[in-house]
Design a protein around this motif. Structure first.
Motif, short mmCIF file in Angstrom:
data_model
loop_
_atom_site.label_atom_id
_atom_site.label_comp_id
_atom_site.label_asym_id
_atom_site.label_seq_id
_atom_site.Cartn_x
_atom_site.Cartn_y
_atom_site.Cartn_z
N ASN A 382 70.93 65.45 -43.89
CA ASN A 382 71.24 63.80 -43.42
C ASN A 382 71.64 63.58 -42.13
OD1 ASN A 382 71.26 63.20 -46.54
ND2 ASN A 382 73.41 63.70 -46.65
N SER A 383 72.10 64.61 -41.27
CA SER A 383 72.41 64.27 -39.82
C SER A 383 71.22 64.31 -39.19
CB SER A 383 73.04 65.60 -39.31
OG SER A 383 74.26 65.60 -39.98
N THR A 386 69.51 60.78 -40.14
CA THR A 386 70.28 59.70 -39.43
C THR A 386 70.02 59.70 -37.81
OG1 THR A 386 72.15 60.83 -39.42
CG2 THR A 386 71.81 59.21 -41.23
N LEU A 450 71.72 56.28 -46.59
CA LEU A 450 71.58 56.71 -45.25
C LEU A 450 71.40 55.41 -44.22
CD1 LEU A 450 69.85 59.89 -45.18
CD2 LEU A 450 72.23 59.62 -45.20
N SER A 525 81.71 57.06 -39.70
CA SER A 525 80.95 57.20 -40.95
C SER A 525 81.98 57.61 -41.89
CB SER A 525 80.06 58.31 -40.89
OG SER A 525 80.78 59.72 -40.46
N TYR A 529 80.34 56.75 -45.82
CA TYR A 529 79.69 57.98 -46.57
C TYR A 529 79.79 57.92 -47.98
CZ TYR A 529 83.51 61.44 -46.98
OH TYR A 529 84.86 62.08 -47.37
N VAL A 535 77.24 63.53 -43.56
CA VAL A 535 76.58 64.08 -42.63
C VAL A 535 77.24 65.33 -42.22
CG1 VAL A 535 75.56 62.06 -41.60
CG2 VAL A 535 77.83 62.59 -41.17
#
Length: 578
Positions: A382-383, A386, A450, A525, A529, A535
């Motif tokens: 996810n990191s 994004t 996301l 975030s 989230y 993330v």
């Protein structure tokens, strides 16, 4: 000769992408609508909450307009909170700008050896997220159990470091915000014409006079941009004061806002009032910056080629190298050592320096377990997603804004500039809440995906991206584009063939900066989230909240290694000479 003199007057300079016509107005309108949706609407949500007794979309059927939120805010010990915020922000800003500018000058304008090391040192703090840095330094220098204090005690050195203090928060801010100054000033210094420095030297000016009167005055836009961004980012920054200050009762404005929003019962309306005040302060700072730069010309890149003549340091070279090495060790070396020890020690209790480095206590089982954790794997993916999306789409968006503001005469362009700076005045926590309220109200189902994180990150880093690019476009003379257009090129062709190649360093630097910042981002975030959109920074913070230091250290070590790889991979695209 008469015919040649008339060519500029007859050239179609307005027949470009951003002409004064329907298409030009449409570009400004689209940018304004995008900024309105991304910045103004969340801000309006916050303003509404600050003047009422309800929060947007809370289900309330009526509300009362009131000033009680502001009155109650000032009735509290707000003076001490603001004082703490100013101390850690001003002190950190001075430290960060001083170190970053010196590193940028050494790397861009001098003959210092090991220039790759200088560049790595300038961006090195990006390898460590602020959550990781705060936790790491709390173990390095917090009370008698701090690793450094244990070593000092074992060596009989009468010194004890206490990072859980205003001085400690200021130190961490100054240490880890250096990349703002380095990237901005480095890109600007590469565009300074060395003939100006050479002329000063020929007329008898010494090294100090050349630097103080020629070099740094020419990059004043970059210096002011770095100082403004650093100060405001430190003032609204959350992880460092939360981890190093909150345990000992130190409260900054960001902690006050967080407490108002999260304590039971919560007071989000007062938090919104504090955010409105901060937004007004930031707008005043942006206005002041524009007044300082008004009427001054910082353009040094023209149609003539620029020779490459670095300034000779002579006897100062050893001191310059020692400074770079020392900063590198303090900003990255010590934290990495602490992370390795924290991630590999089977027993966290440390009696003395000998026990700290006892090899028999080290194991890799925690790191292996972390790598196999599905939560960590999903957070890592996810990191990356994004971060890349924010960097690519965000940088393109920022460049168009900068170009319209600085290279056209379209009406409304100055408003775009002010709108682009507004996210600086919104604390990340409150901005996240504003983004949440906004996209819950709109009939676009991006909450829980996301995409909403990418939108929040692009919005949060508009000031950083815009200022990073603005600091270099101010030095590229528009005569270069006009010459291309006189020769028959369109505005778009002139930008693609002239402006962008000259600004490659600034644009790629901005893209790289946004990528790493987005991958490190935590605060904005926190309210956006879900279980499937964590993330990696969220995963680390959740582990820290649960007191799982070994897990925090293991994830942080992996996280830091990832940021190192991303940064080194992006280095080859930046404007460097190594």
């Amino acid at each position: 000769m008469t015919h040649s003199a008339r060519i500029p007057a007859q050239a179609p300079l307005k027949a470009g992408l951003f002409k004064r016509g329907t298409l030009g107005y449409l570009v400004v309108l689209v940018l304004a609508l995008m900024l309105f949706l991304m910045v103004i609407v969340p801000l309006l949500m916050i303003v509404f909450a600050s003047f009422t007794n309800v929060i947007p979309f809370s289900g309330a059927t009526s509300f009362i307009v009131t000033l009680d939120n502001y009155i109650n805010l000032f009735r509290s010990d707000l003076g001490e909170v603001i004082s703490n915020t100013l101390i850690v922000s001003l002190g950190g800003m001075v430290m960060a700008v001083s170190i970053g500018s010196l590193l940028a000058w050494l790397g861009a304008r001098t003959d210092i050896p090991l220039k790759p090391l200088v560049h790595i040192a300038g961006i090195m703090p990006l390898f460590v997220s602020l959550v990781v840095a705060s936790v790491t330094w709390s173990f390095l220098g917090a009370g008698r159990s701090g690793y450094l204090n244990i070593i000092f005690d074992s060596l009989g050195i009468p010194l004890q470091i206490e990072l859980r203090s205003l001085a400690g928060i200021t130190f961490i801010h100054g240490l880890y915000f250096v990349p703002y100054s380095y990237i901005f000033v480095y890109s600007a210094l590469t565009l300074v014409n060395p003939d100006l420095e050479q002329a000063a030297s020929v007329h008898g000016a010494g090294l100090r006079q050349v630097v103080n009167r020629i070099t740094f005055p020419l990059v004043r836009p970059a210096l002011l941009s770095a100082a403004l961004l650093s100060f405001v980012s430190m003032a609204e920054e959350f992880p460092v004061p939360a981890i190093l200050g909150a345990p000992v009762g130190i409260e900054t404005l960001s902690i006050r806002i967080f407490n108002l929003m999260t304590r039971v019962p919560g007071e989000p309306n007062q938090a919104a009032a504090a955010s409105v005040l901060l937004t007004a302060i930031v707008c005043f700072l942006v206005y002041t910056q524009r007044r300082v730069l008004r009427g001054r010309d910082y353009r040094t890149v023209t149609g003539k080629g620029m020779p490459n003549r670095p300034i000779r340091l002579r006897g100062l070279k050893p001191f310059a190298v020692i400074f770079v090495l020392l900063y590198s060790f303090v900003s990255l070396g010590l934290p990495v050592i602490a992370l390795i020890l924290g991630a590999t020690r089977s027993n966290l209790y440390v009696a003395d320096a000998a026990a700290l480095f006892d090899v028999s206590q080290l194991t890799t089982k925690f790191i292996i377990a972390t790598l196999n954790d599905p939560t960590v794997q999903r957070g890592l993916l996810n990191s990356l997603v994004t971060g890349l999306a924010t960097a690519i789409f965000g940088t393109a968006f920022y460049f168009v804004i900068v170009y319209v503001v600085n290279r056209t005469h379209l009406p409304g362009r100055q408003i775009l500039d002010y709108m682009a700076m507004m996210p600086l005045g919104l604390p990340a926590l409150v901005m996240g809440l504003g983004v949440l309220w906004t996209w819950l109200a709109l009939p676009v189902p991006i909450y829980g995906t996301l995409i909403i994180l990418v939108v929040a990150f692009i919005t949060r880093y508009i000031p950083q991206g815009v200022r990073a690019i603005t600091s270099s476009i101010a030095q590229i003379h528009n005569d270069l584009e006009e010459a291309a257009m006189i020769s028959g090129a369109s505005r778009a062709q002139a930008v693609a063939k002239i402006t962008l190649p000259l600004m490659r360093g600034a644009v790629i630097s901005a893209c790289f900066l946004i990528l790493v910042l987005a991958m490190r981002e935590l605060t904005s975030s926190l309210l956006l989230y879900t279980t499937n959109t964590r993330v990696l920074s969220i995963v680390i913070y959740e582990a820290y909240e649960q007191g799982l230091w070994t897990t925090v250290a293991s994830i942080s070590l992996i996280y830091t290694a990832l940021l190192v790889v991303v940064t080194i991979a992006g280095r080859r695209w930046m404007r460097t000479e190594f």
